[in-house]
Design a protein around this motif. Structure first.
Motif, PDB file in Angstrom:
ATOM      1  N   LYS A  98       0.902  -1.276  -0.034  1.00  0.00           N
ATOM      2  CA  LYS A  98      -0.020  -0.115  -0.145  1.00  0.00           C
ATOM      3  C   LYS A  98       0.884   1.331   0.052  1.00  0.00           C
ATOM      4  O   LYS A  98       0.734   1.968  -0.728  1.00  0.00           O
ATOM      5  CB  LYS A  98      -0.942  -0.196   1.139  1.00  0.00           C
ATOM      6  N   ILE A  99       1.797   1.391   1.076  1.00  0.00           N
ATOM      7  CA  ILE A  99       2.522   2.709   0.929  1.00  0.00           C
ATOM      8  C   ILE A  99       3.688   2.734  -0.063  1.00  0.00           C
ATOM      9  O   ILE A  99       3.733   3.678  -0.884  1.00  0.00           O
ATOM     10  CB  ILE A  99       3.419   2.523   2.161  1.00  0.00           C
ATOM     11  N   LYS A 116       1.987   3.654  -3.710  1.00  0.00           N
ATOM     12  CA  LYS A 116       1.518   4.942  -4.056  1.00  0.00           C
ATOM     13  C   LYS A 116       2.469   5.879  -4.641  1.00  0.00           C
ATOM     14  O   LYS A 116       2.113   6.874  -4.900  1.00  0.00           O
ATOM     15  CB  LYS A 116       1.010   5.559  -2.589  1.00  0.00           C
ATOM     16  N   ASP A 117       3.698   5.510  -4.492  1.00  0.00           N
ATOM     17  CA  ASP A 117       4.927   6.279  -5.346  1.00  0.00           C
ATOM     18  C   ASP A 117       4.537   6.552  -6.881  1.00  0.00           C
ATOM     19  O   ASP A 117       4.172   5.353  -7.213  1.00  0.00           O
ATOM     20  CB  ASP A 117       6.279   5.890  -4.804  1.00  0.00           C
ATOM     21  N   GLU A 118       4.576   7.583  -7.249  1.00  0.00           N
ATOM     22  CA  GLU A 118       4.406   7.772  -8.648  1.00  0.00           C
ATOM     23  C   GLU A 118       5.369   7.119  -9.524  1.00  0.00           C
ATOM     24  O   GLU A 118       4.996   6.649 -10.773  1.00  0.00           O
ATOM     25  CB  GLU A 118       4.356   9.077  -9.252  1.00  0.00           C
TER      26      GLU A 118
END
Length: 111
Positions: free
Chosen positions: A56-57, A60-62
């Motif tokens: 999840k974390i 999320k990075d592009e």
């Protein structure tokens, strides 16, 4: 009338050039280059909740395309989007944000 239109369409499609119907493998369009692959050794990965938190974390990075977690090895594989990058410090920050500690990063890990 609908039958005539359907037959006309079927006849037109049957005479269409086969190149237009070629599969993507035989197409002349270039495939996008695969992105960089990072393999991170992470301390504290023991359960599915851990894996879910990391996915999840980090996901999320592009720059991230896909995240895979191997609990038995304590490893996180991060596939980056083509042309994108993620330095070790940024990856470490994401891992810490998820509640874990980064041990090491191996870049361009073979698929």
């Amino acid at each position: 009338m609908k039958l005539l239109k359907t037959l006309a369409l079927a006849a037109a499609l049957s005479t269409a050039p086969l190149a237009a119907l070629a599969s993507p493998e035989t197409s002349t369009m270039a495939e996008p280059a695969p992105g960089e692959i990072l393999m991170a050794k992470v301390n504290g990965l023991v359960c599915d909740f851990c894996a879910q938190s990391i996915r999840k974390i980090v996901g999320k990075d592009e720059a991230v395309q896909k995240v895979y977690v191997d609990l038995s090895k304590g490893q996180v594989r991060v596939d980056l989007k083509p042309g994108k990058s993620l330095d070790d410090a940024a990856l470490e920050k994401l891992i810490r944000k998820a509640g874990y500690s980064l041990v090491s990063v191996d870049r361009n890990f073979a698929k």
